[in-house]
Write a protein that holds these residues in place. Structure first.
Motif, PDB file in Angstrom:
ATOM      1  N   VAL A   1      -6.797   5.319  -9.642  1.00  0.00           N
ATOM      2  CA  VAL A   1      -7.330   4.135  -8.318  1.00  0.00           C
ATOM      3  C   VAL A   1      -5.861   3.822  -8.184  1.00  0.00           C
ATOM      4  O   VAL A   1      -5.092   3.387  -8.963  1.00  0.00           O
ATOM      5  CB  VAL A   1      -7.703   3.534  -9.133  1.00  0.00           C
ATOM      6  N   THR A   2      -5.509   3.482  -6.911  1.00  0.00           N
ATOM      7  CA  THR A   2      -4.431   2.388  -6.647  1.00  0.00           C
ATOM      8  C   THR A   2      -5.106   1.078  -6.381  1.00  0.00           C
ATOM      9  O   THR A   2      -5.744   1.386  -5.172  1.00  0.00           O
ATOM     10  CB  THR A   2      -3.505   3.354  -5.202  1.00  0.00           C
ATOM     11  N   ILE A   3      -4.133   0.022  -6.289  1.00  0.00           N
ATOM     12  CA  ILE A   3      -4.391  -0.915  -5.849  1.00  0.00           C
ATOM     13  C   ILE A   3      -3.222  -2.002  -5.117  1.00  0.00           C
ATOM     14  O   ILE A   3      -2.170  -2.614  -5.891  1.00  0.00           O
ATOM     15  CB  ILE A   3      -4.863  -2.379  -6.518  1.00  0.00           C
ATOM     16  N   GLY A   4      -3.291  -1.959  -3.698  1.00  0.00           N
ATOM     17  CA  GLY A   4      -1.769  -2.879  -2.679  1.00  0.00           C
ATOM     18  C   GLY A   4      -0.553  -1.414  -3.270  1.00  0.00           C
ATOM     19  O   GLY A   4       0.342  -2.318  -3.313  1.00  0.00           O
ATOM     20  N   SER A   5      -0.471  -0.197  -3.536  1.00  0.00           N
ATOM     21  CA  SER A   5       0.523   0.521  -4.018  1.00  0.00           C
ATOM     22  C   SER A   5       1.296   0.762  -2.281  1.00  0.00           C
ATOM     23  O   SER A   5       0.328   0.983  -1.560  1.00  0.00           O
ATOM     24  CB  SER A   5      -0.371   1.443  -4.629  1.00  0.00           C
TER      25      SER A   5
END
Length: 403
Positions: free
Chosen positions: A129-133
């Motif tokens: 999972v990536t967040i704002g990457s």
């Protein structure tokens, strides 16, 4: 959730500070690693909210400070992106040795980019999972545009990122260039969830599009609407946590839920705030107090839960009775209000008691029912088990037990 302060060493022998958060029953069904943003620490509130959402569904979450940040040893000026990836791998090795190999990798901002790279070497990871990457590690150089010339000339420079000062050396930029040459998102081939805000002014939404385009299916994208880069609003980080918790259940194979380890019917856990985890044998939820009472309003208050128990029991009792009688009851709605009222007319109250509990209950029913059936249902409502419990003397036996 249970929060343990732990430490582990990276490949340079530096001690990294971490928190391992487990579900209330202390028996995780799987482990996750959370890599925070470039200028953050493991104690960021947003990360805590996301971790809480995962522990609520049975995951343990390890979040740590990269070398040179927070409470971890080392000098940030001597680190680079490759060392951050190595720290992630060291975290995975620690979990594998001491607990269980991680199955979920989550990264926020540049931590998400590091997770994408590290996932190629962390073979146990079943989902990412990536967040704002950023799609590429080199994106961080966009934040250093006014300092790059000085770094190239002097070999280092003190820069300001996210309101914090850092010493950046030329080796940091050189490392980003080398990683860029070998970074291949298409090689990950794991289920991937990409969360990004369209108004992110630190890492533009175009990065999410680039990651999505390069990745193999199954891949998912969720827009974070009006969220800022650091997920400063509580509602945004809670939303992210709930999305991840729901999404990951489709892609990660977990152990069967271990029965609750208690000789009673449920467990509650309250730590350094009013927020309290509640876990029964098969379910979990959160209780809290509203903000004006000093809480963070992450869940219903204890009295709201008490009234809800009466409402739920009332509805179930009427449903059961109507089904038994084969009456055409379609729906039951129970409206409840709990309050304390002055008890001047309460002859049975103790002398020092000035108020008694008062629960107002209004029952709405839908269905083709005649007046006699409606009156009978009202009688049955007053016989629901929780109603009887609340109206009966209750003896509470309490003992203190060492943890």
């Amino acid at each position: 959730m249970t929060a343990l302060k732990v430490q582990f060493k990276n490949k340079e022998g530096l001690q990294l500070a971490a928190r391992l958060e487990k579900p209330a029953n202390n028996t995780p069904k799987a482990y996750a690693i959370f890599a925070h943003c470039f200028t953050c620490s493991k104690n960021l509130t947003a990360i805590a909210n996301i971790s809480r959402a995962l522990t609520q569904v049975g995951y343990a979450v390890l979040r740590f400070d990269f070398a040179g940040l927070g409470e971890s040893e080392g000098d940030f000026a001597d680190t680079n992106f490759t060392s951050n990836v190595s720290d992630l791998e060291a975290a995975a090795d620690y979990l594998t040795k001491e607990y269980e190999a991680p199955k979920l990798l989550i990264g926020h901002s540049l931590g998400g980019t590091a997770v994408l790279v590290a996932s190629l070497n962390i073979k146990s990871a079943e989902a990412v999972v990536t967040i704002g990457s950023p799609a590429e590690p080199q994106h961080v150089t966009h934040l250093l545009t006014t300092d790059i010339d000085e770094i190239e000339k002097e070999g280092k420079a003190e820069v300001n990122i996210g309101g914090r000062s850092f010493m950046i050396k030329k080796q940091f930029l050189d490392d980003l260039e080398q990683v860029h040459k070998h970074h291949r998102i298409e090689e990950i081939k794991r289920p991937l969830l990409i969360l990004h805000s369209p108004i992110d002014n630190v890492v533009s939404i175009d990065n999410a599009a680039d990651i999505y385009k390069q990745a193999f299916h199954p891949k998912s994208f969720v827009s974070l609407d009006q969220a800022d880069h650091l997920l400063s609003n509580k509602e945004d980080s809670m939303y992210v946590g709930n999305i991840i918790a729901s999404w990951v259940s489709r892609y990660i194979k977990t152990q069967d839920v271990t029965p609750l380890k208690t000789d009673k019917h449920l467990v509650t856990r309250t730590k350094d705030s009013f927020t309290t985890e509640i876990m029964t044998e098969q379910h979990s939820l959160i209780a809290d107090e509203p903000q004006d009472a000093g809480g963070t309003d992450l869940g219903p208050s204890p009295y709201e839960l008490l009234a809800a128990s009466l409402g739920a029991c009332t509805g179930m009792t009427l449903r059961m009775y109507a089904d038994h009688k084969k009456w055409p009851l379609q729906e039951v709605r129970v409206h409840l209000k709990h309050e304390k009222i002055h008890a001047e007319d309460c002859k049975e109250c103790e002398e020092d008691a000035k108020k008694i509990d008062h629960i107002e209950r209004i029952i709405e029913i839908e269905g083709d029912l005649d007046q006699k059936q409606k009156e009978r249902l009202l009688e049955i409502a007053n016989k629901c088990p929780v109603h009887k419990t609340l109206n009966s003397p209750t003896k509470i036996i309490t003992e203190l037990r060492e943890a």
